[in-house]
Design an enzyme around this catalytic site. Structure first.
Site, PDB file in Angstrom:
ATOM      1  N   GLU A 452       0.457  -0.986   0.091  1.00 26.28           N
ATOM      2  CA  GLU A 452       0.033  -0.429  -0.197  1.00 26.28           C
ATOM      3  C   GLU A 452       0.503   1.135  -0.081  1.00 26.28           C
ATOM      4  O   GLU A 452       0.500   1.438   1.025  1.00 26.28           O
ATOM      5  CB  GLU A 452      -0.916   0.194   1.046  1.00 26.28           C
ATOM      6  CG  GLU A 452      -0.251  -0.321   2.602  1.00 26.28           C
ATOM      7  CD  GLU A 452      -1.607  -0.123   3.705  1.00 26.28           C
ATOM      8  OE1 GLU A 452      -1.785   0.934   3.543  1.00 26.28           O
ATOM      9  OE2 GLU A 452      -1.409  -0.158   4.873  1.00 26.28           O
ATOM     10  N   GLU A 461       4.599   8.307  -3.617  1.00 28.48           N
ATOM     11  CA  GLU A 461       5.546   8.104  -2.418  1.00 28.48           C
ATOM     12  C   GLU A 461       6.282   6.919  -3.565  1.00 28.48           C
ATOM     13  O   GLU A 461       6.639   5.804  -2.432  1.00 28.48           O
ATOM     14  CB  GLU A 461       4.008   7.210  -1.739  1.00 28.48           C
ATOM     15  CG  GLU A 461       3.941   8.669  -1.168  1.00 28.48           C
ATOM     16  CD  GLU A 461       3.088   8.477  -0.407  1.00 28.48           C
ATOM     17  OE1 GLU A 461       3.266   6.936   0.664  1.00 28.48           O
ATOM     18  OE2 GLU A 461       2.172   8.428   0.493  1.00 28.48           O
TER      19      GLU A 461
END
Length: 726
Positions: A452, A461
């Site tokens: 995730e 990210e």
């Protein structure tokens, strides 16, 4: 990894304020504190009161009409005691909005009238500030062709009185047609003209934080595009005339359904609502020249009733309450070790983990069993506090498929917590591994790898880089969840966000993407477009360093492969005309997208979203047009905002082109972006082609071509201001 970091221990309860603007005839003389406080005790929160009265106007009029032969602007002395309507009083100052004189003409073509009006405005603002008032309401421009004069006078007054918030009173849109240009050819109504004037005023004044809008609700509402546009503006007051109310079967005042829905929308930004013409409307409604106070309070009672039947906020609105339009730096979990509270916030999203569990269940159900009945090996890379480990174990039970789970985490504090959960909950079928996933070398290869690592823009990210580094531990026929994710974007207008960035007056702030719970934003284009996509397992990461190509593939076909993936072919390393994987260059991306703009507006930046295929038909989305279909009520990610340093005005029927780059130098990853705006000139039937041949055979501004209006600079060139460290 989710993008939201906030404290939700104390839910915020919204507060709505209602005010009254009495008829002018009832306030021709000075109002004492008891008169103001009595209105408050009657149930109103504020009272809008003219700062000066007709005595002051009479004196100013006499001065203006004297010495008409001279071009000099006459001097106007400040108002004296008989000419003002209230005195300083800390008890009621917070309940009073000052009304500047409606008869001033800051935009008058006559320099004497404009000069006198500017003096009156300064005097009234100064006196209101002296009395402790926080807000003063100023009449809006009266002429389209002299807006600069109005804005200059307003800006001068703002500078002279630094502690007052000025509210410009404006209609939502033109109320009717202009004077016809001929007896049988009426001029069309321009629904955006009033907004256009306001935009000019605040732009000339350079977006002052103390300048906002007091919006007059119209009896006949304008198109939805106008309603949405004003919603993005800094509205401090909604003016609601009692004359636009209807009567229900019992004779009580009510608003139409359309007006109710508009109020429900605007009350999300919590403006003051000020009722006008209450006595006059009550007289008409009750057929009484002296209606009772109870009759007049019917409008207030109804408005309070509307507050009790407001639609419930969506899951996202409830989750982001108190953080609307608040800029947050994206998380960098690869370089920073997150706190437990940050993990806890995004673990509260039941939708995201339900979708993950559904995807894992589907993958387990479709996965062939390992030889000799060995359990299927799962790896949760970037396990955090273990929510995906728990999802995996629940999916295993539902699928009746035995599994063994590696929980890989580099955060030492989260690792300690994972050990505790293993001891107390998971026991022998989970192994906790303390390492950076990119250096992990397990004894057994993995069947299913789960992560995730997604950010608000999908890849911001460093999910591609992280998963590339751990892909070597996946079996040749292994599954990665998510299987893919794509970035999406759309140009947008948000004066509030632009002002908050501008106030910081720092170069890096204008060159940094921010995570924002968007509220006061107007999306300028009708369609959100995809920027690029990443897929896992990545076909260009393997045991060898060679970039896979079909035998004898030509450079043109290889370039097409890059284009299909949105990869910048020009930056890829090449040997013998074949790209090879020796660095992170394969994760570079570039896109240029063209957006059609129907209604004029100002672009302050663009909004980024993402979509992800977890496995099969199980998906996540943050796009407002697909989230309800793919992951309704998911709250883990707010959109990302890419600012531009200078707002770009676009006219009706224009185009915006946005170019975005995702770049790397093998030490960091960053985004660069730029914007161009174009006006479409109809007539010649050209298709808007960018062909140089077309441009050389036609006039530079031939009808039917695109005329470039402006462009932004290249933001964050070289990752100088913002980047994600590898």
């Amino acid at each position: 990894m989710s993008e939201v970091s906030m404290d939700h221990d104390k839910p915020l309860s919204p507060t709505y304020y209602i005010g009254l603007q009495p008829e002018m005839s009832s306030i021709d003389t000075a109002i004492d504190s008891e008169g103001i406080l009595s209105s408050v005790t009657d149930g109103y929160d504020v009272l809008s009161v003219p700062i000066t009265n007709p005595r002051f106007r009479s004196r100013v009029s006499r001065i203006s009409q004297s010495d008409l032969d001279t071009v000099m602007v006459p001097h106007v002395a400040p108002p004296t005691y008989p000419e003002v309507n209230f005195a300083p009083n800390t008890t009621y100052a917070q309940h009073v909005f000052g009304l500047c004189a409606k008869w001033i003409e800051l935009d008058s073509a006559d320099p004497r009238i404009a000069g006198v009006s500017t003096q009156v405005l300064k005097h009234e603002l100064s006196y209101a500030s002296f009395c402790g008032l926080s807000y003063v309401i100023v009449p809006g421009p009266t002429r389209r062709n002299n807006v600069a004069m109005y804005a200059e006078s307003l800006n001068t007054a703002l500078a002279a009185v630094p502690y007052i918030n000025v509210i410009v009173h404006l209609a939502m849109a033109e109320s009717g047609v202009e004077e016809p240009s001929s007896s049988d050819s009426p001029a069309p109504v321009d629904s955006m003209s009033i907004w256009d004037i306001w935009n000019s005023v605040r732009t000339i004044c350079d977006y002052p934080s103390r300048l906002s809008v007091g919006l007059q609700l119209a009896a006949k509402l304008p198109p939805q595009s106008v309603v949405s546009r004003w919603f993005a503006e800094p509205i401090t007051v909604l003016f609601v005339s009692a004359k636009i109310f209807l009567s229900n079967p019992k004779g009580y005042p009510v608003l139409s359904k359309a007006h109710q829905y508009l109020l429900f929308k605007y009350l999300k930004i919590k403006p003051y609502t000020i009722l006008q013409d209450v006595r006059e409307a009550t007289q008409v409604r009750t057929s009484s020249k002296l209606p009772s106070k109870q009759d007049e309070r019917a409008y207030l009672i109804y408005m309070r009733h509307l507050h009790t039947i407001l639609p419930s906020p969506t899951a996202v609105e409830k989750f982001g309450q108190g953080y609307q339009d608040y800029l947050q730096n994206p998380l960098q979990p690869l370089t920073d070790n997150l706190e437990s509270g940050t993990y806890e916030v995004f673990e509260k999203d039941p939708v995201k983990y339900a979708q993950y569990e559904k995807a894992i269940l589907k993958a387990l159900s479709e996965r062939d069993s390992n030889p000799n009945g060995q359990p299927i090996i799962l790896a949760v890379v970037g396990a955090g506090r273990g929510p995906l480990v728990a999802c995996s174990l629940r999916a295993s039970e539902r699928a009746k498929v035995p599994i063994f789970v590696y929980a890989v985490e580099k955060n030492p504090n989260a690792y300690t917590y994972l050990l505790q959960r293993k001891e107390l909950q998971w026991q022998s079928n989970v192994e906790v591994v303390f390492t950076d996933m990119r250096t992990w070398n397990p004894a057994h290869k993995v069947d299913i790898m789960i992560s995730e690592l997604l950010g608000s823009f999908g890849d911001n990210e460093l999910s591609p880089e992280c998963l590339d580094g751990v892909q070597n531990v996946l079996k040749d026929n292994g599954i990665m969840i998510p299987q893919s994710y794509s970035s999406h974007f759309i140009p947008a207008m948000s004066p509030k966000i632009f002002s908050s960035i501008k106030l910081q007056n720092k170069e890096d702030v204008m060159n940094t993407p921010y995570v924002v719970m968007l509220q006061a934003v107007d999306l300028l284009a009708p369609e959100i477009k995809q920027a690029w996509e990443f897929r896992h397992p990545c076909p260009y990461v393997g045991a060898s360093s060679s970039w896979p190509t079909a035998p004898g593939i030509g450079e043109a076909k290889q370039q097409q492969r890059y284009d299909d993936l949105g990869i910048d072919y020009s930056t890829a390393p090449v040997v013998n005309n074949k790209p090879i994987h020796i660095s992170n260059e394969h994760n570079n991306r570039h896109v240029k997208a063209r957006f059609s703009i129907e209604n004029r507006g100002v672009m302050h930046g663009f909004v980024g979203y993402f979509e992800s295929v977890l496995y099969g038909d199980v998906e996540l989305s943050t796009r407002p047009d697909t989230i309800n279909k793919k992951s309704k009520d998911m709250v883990s990610w707010f959109p990302i905002w890419f600012p531009i340093s200078t707002p770009l005005y676009v006219p009706d029927s224009a185009e915006i082109e946005i170019a975005i780059w995702r770049k790397t130098d093998n030490r960091k990853v960053w985004y660069e972006w730029s914007v161009e705006t174009f006006m479409l000139v109809p007539g010649s039937g050209l298709d808007g082609s960018d062909s140089m041949a077309t441009m050389t055979t036609l006039p530079a501004r031939a009808a039917g071509s695109r005329v470039r209006l402006g462009c932004s600079r290249l933001h964050n060139a070289g990752g100088r201001y913002s980047s994600m460290l590898l």
